[in-house]
Design a protein around this motif. Sequence first.
Motif, PDB file in Angstrom:
ATOM      1  N   MET A 120      55.285  23.508 -10.671  1.00  0.00           N
ATOM      2  CA  MET A 120      55.055  23.637  -9.218  1.00  0.00           C
ATOM      3  C   MET A 120      56.300  23.219  -8.432  1.00  0.00           C
ATOM      4  O   MET A 120      56.658  23.849  -7.437  1.00  0.00           O
ATOM      5  CB  MET A 120      53.857  22.788  -8.781  1.00  0.00           C
ATOM      6  N   ALA A 121      56.946  22.151  -8.872  1.00  0.00           N
ATOM      7  CA  ALA A 121      58.166  21.696  -8.197  1.00  0.00           C
ATOM      8  C   ALA A 121      59.284  22.730  -8.366  1.00  0.00           C
ATOM      9  O   ALA A 121      60.075  22.961  -7.446  1.00  0.00           O
ATOM     10  CB  ALA A 121      58.593  20.339  -8.738  1.00  0.00           C
TER      11      ALA A 121
ATOM     12  N   LEU B  44      65.547  20.746 -13.570  1.00  0.00           N
ATOM     13  CA  LEU B  44      64.311  20.665 -12.782  1.00  0.00           C
ATOM     14  C   LEU B  44      63.125  20.720 -13.733  1.00  0.00           C
ATOM     15  O   LEU B  44      63.137  21.499 -14.696  1.00  0.00           O
ATOM     16  CB  LEU B  44      64.223  21.824 -11.804  1.00  0.00           C
ATOM     17  N   THR B  45      62.096  19.926 -13.440  1.00  0.00           N
ATOM     18  CA  THR B  45      60.896  19.917 -14.271  1.00  0.00           C
ATOM     19  C   THR B  45      59.654  20.122 -13.405  1.00  0.00           C
ATOM     20  O   THR B  45      59.742  20.094 -12.179  1.00  0.00           O
ATOM     21  CB  THR B  45      60.757  18.581 -15.038  1.00  0.00           C
ATOM     22  N   GLN B  46      58.536  20.311 -14.066  1.00  0.00           N
ATOM     23  CA  GLN B  46      57.231  20.536 -13.410  1.00  0.00           C
ATOM     24  C   GLN B  46      57.195  21.907 -12.721  1.00  0.00           C
ATOM     25  O   GLN B  46      57.879  22.134 -11.721  1.00  0.00           O
ATOM     26  CB  GLN B  46      56.898  19.427 -12.395  1.00  0.00           C
TER      27      GLN B  46
ATOM     28  N   LEU C 277      57.703  18.155 -21.969  1.00  0.00           N
ATOM     29  CA  LEU C 277      56.847  19.311 -21.681  1.00  0.00           C
ATOM     30  C   LEU C 277      57.738  20.483 -21.274  1.00  0.00           C
ATOM     31  O   LEU C 277      58.841  20.280 -20.777  1.00  0.00           O
ATOM     32  CB  LEU C 277      55.895  18.985 -20.515  1.00  0.00           C
TER      33      LEU C 277
ATOM     34  N   MET D  75      71.920  21.262 -13.065  1.00  0.00           N
ATOM     35  CA  MET D  75      70.878  20.301 -12.652  1.00  0.00           C
ATOM     36  C   MET D  75      69.546  20.678 -13.302  1.00  0.00           C
ATOM     37  O   MET D  75      69.165  21.855 -13.302  1.00  0.00           O
ATOM     38  CB  MET D  75      70.748  20.289 -11.138  1.00  0.00           C
TER      39      MET D  75
ATOM     40  N   ARG E  58      48.183  19.295 -25.992  1.00  0.00           N
ATOM     41  CA  ARG E  58      48.179  17.907 -26.464  1.00  0.00           C
ATOM     42  C   ARG E  58      46.825  17.235 -26.254  1.00  0.00           C
ATOM     43  O   ARG E  58      46.432  16.364 -27.031  1.00  0.00           O
ATOM     44  CB  ARG E  58      49.300  17.107 -25.798  1.00  0.00           C
TER      45      ARG E  58
ATOM     46  N   ARG F 135      64.020  15.650 -25.122  1.00  0.00           N
ATOM     47  CA  ARG F 135      63.612  14.518 -24.270  1.00  0.00           C
ATOM     48  C   ARG F 135      64.744  14.050 -23.364  1.00  0.00           C
ATOM     49  O   ARG F 135      64.495  13.504 -22.289  1.00  0.00           O
ATOM     50  CB  ARG F 135      63.169  13.336 -25.135  1.00  0.00           C
ATOM     51  N   LYS F 136      65.998  14.242 -23.852  1.00  0.00           N
ATOM     52  CA  LYS F 136      67.126  13.899 -22.989  1.00  0.00           C
ATOM     53  C   LYS F 136      67.109  14.792 -21.748  1.00  0.00           C
ATOM     54  O   LYS F 136      67.401  14.347 -20.645  1.00  0.00           O
ATOM     55  CB  LYS F 136      68.446  14.079 -23.754  1.00  0.00           C
ATOM     56  N   LEU F 137      66.771  16.058 -21.966  1.00  0.00           N
ATOM     57  CA  LEU F 137      66.691  17.002 -20.847  1.00  0.00           C
ATOM     58  C   LEU F 137      65.475  16.700 -19.976  1.00  0.00           C
ATOM     59  O   LEU F 137      65.563  16.641 -18.753  1.00  0.00           O
ATOM     60  CB  LEU F 137      66.593  18.419 -21.429  1.00  0.00           C
ATOM     61  N   ASN F 138      64.321  16.533 -20.626  1.00  0.00           N
ATOM     62  CA  ASN F 138      63.072  16.301 -19.901  1.00  0.00           C
ATOM     63  C   ASN F 138      62.260  15.201 -20.585  1.00  0.00           C
ATOM     64  O   ASN F 138      61.568  15.454 -21.563  1.00  0.00           O
ATOM     65  CB  ASN F 138      62.248  17.587 -19.833  1.00  0.00           C
ATOM     66  N   PRO F 139      62.337  13.978 -20.052  1.00  0.00           N
ATOM     67  CA  PRO F 139      61.612  12.848 -20.675  1.00  0.00           C
ATOM     68  C   PRO F 139      60.109  13.067 -20.773  1.00  0.00           C
ATOM     69  O   PRO F 139      59.446  12.404 -21.565  1.00  0.00           O
ATOM     70  CB  PRO F 139      61.929  11.663 -19.745  1.00  0.00           C
ATOM     71  N   GLU F 140      59.563  13.988 -19.986  1.00  0.00           N
ATOM     72  CA  GLU F 140      58.131  14.259 -20.087  1.00  0.00           C
ATOM     73  C   GLU F 140      57.784  15.003 -21.381  1.00  0.00           C
ATOM     74  O   GLU F 140      56.606  15.081 -21.743  1.00  0.00           O
ATOM     75  CB  GLU F 140      57.656  15.074 -18.882  1.00  0.00           C
TER      76      GLU F 140
END
Lengths: 214, 214
Positions: A68-69, A64-66, A53, A62, A112, A46-51
């Motif tokens: 498509m992004a 990056l999440t999501q 996922l 740096m 989920r 969660r520290k890396l990606n609060p989502e």
Amino acid sequence: MQLYTYFRSSASYRVRIALNLKGLSYESVPVHLLKHGGEQLSPDYRKLNPEALVPALVDDGMVLTQSMAIIEYLEETHPAPPLLPATPIDRAYVRAIAQAIACDIHPINNLRVLRYLVRELKVSEDDKNAWYRHWCQLGLAAIEATLARDPRVGKFCFGDTPMLADCLLVPQLFNAQRLNCDLSQMPTIMRINAACLQLDAFLNAAPDQQPDAE
Amino acid sequence: MQLYTYFRSSASYRVRIALNLKGLSYESVPVHLLKHGGEQLSPDYRKLNPEALVPALVDDGMVLTQSMAIIEYLEETHPAPPLLPATPIDRAYVRAIAQAIACDIHPINNLRVLRYLVRELKVSEDDKNAWYRHWCQLGLAAIEATLARDPRVGKFCFGDTPMLADCLLVPQLFNAQRLNCDLSQMPTIMRINAACLQLDAFLNAAPDQQPDAE
């Protein structure tokens, strides 16, 4: 680059295809979505990606999440070979097919969500599977209708080289087949999926080819 | 340009904001999602958009679908003022916030999904509303965690001018408030939403300002 991934995650699978199509090497960091109560829910992840996922891509420190992004980022930082066409209207067409999968099929059938149906709403296994097939077939039928009439369709969703839309289509088809969706009325989609699965970039991104495959 | 829109559609609302931020005029063509069995399901509308969803944008006779693809198209064809930052990593950050809403909150709570819960799965009104709030709060909490720690946040999601992420955030907040989601732990999101709602581009895109508002 490090890709935080789960072998069966459809969104991770998309990014793996895009990385392969662009010939970019990366390190796989497995995040097991089922073990240990779901490793994606751990404080460290969660520290890396609060989502909470997958996937997440780390490039030069740096995060990056999501999916498509992430793929748009790869397209901007490594433009060759292109995963989007040259003109705005054609780019919109390719992005719209991708978004139709990313927004209107995949999230409704995500792990989920299926769990919430079973655990909170006490939906039966049969009704859960019917839910899955309903959204998958509805969404894919709309894409089939779009592809079947568009002169820009070639061997792939746009012309004769694989692009962003194909990166999304193949993982969705993998799931659709695993859940026994009825794909008999989707000849264009099936033809494009088969063409993609002739290419190493797609084959090497498949769930069973991942280091964390079970 | 003609925008096929429904006043209360969150995805249409996003595109209306983007058009306004760019100062582009357009004609609203209302598609009533509830009347006549859902006008989006009519054969005529399906000819325009086989997905049977709003919005669709017609520009120079060409049909564009999917709100995110439409806004990226507007960004490419009318770059000023920009709705994405200058560098790939910052663009990925803004797109990821937008996609977190477009993929992981909105589709799970879309009208057709809520209807399926009620009609096919016989879910009670209370359980349907709990479902809505669950996905909305979970998704917004993740975005709050992302925004709260990121130094790129300013008056808006990125810096001090509204961008793509803000175009998505405001319609999602509008829905969240309408459905009484608990937003008490989301100070950054609430502050950004309030800043957006000072601007005509956002105010004029609101559901109650549309020609088809009820």
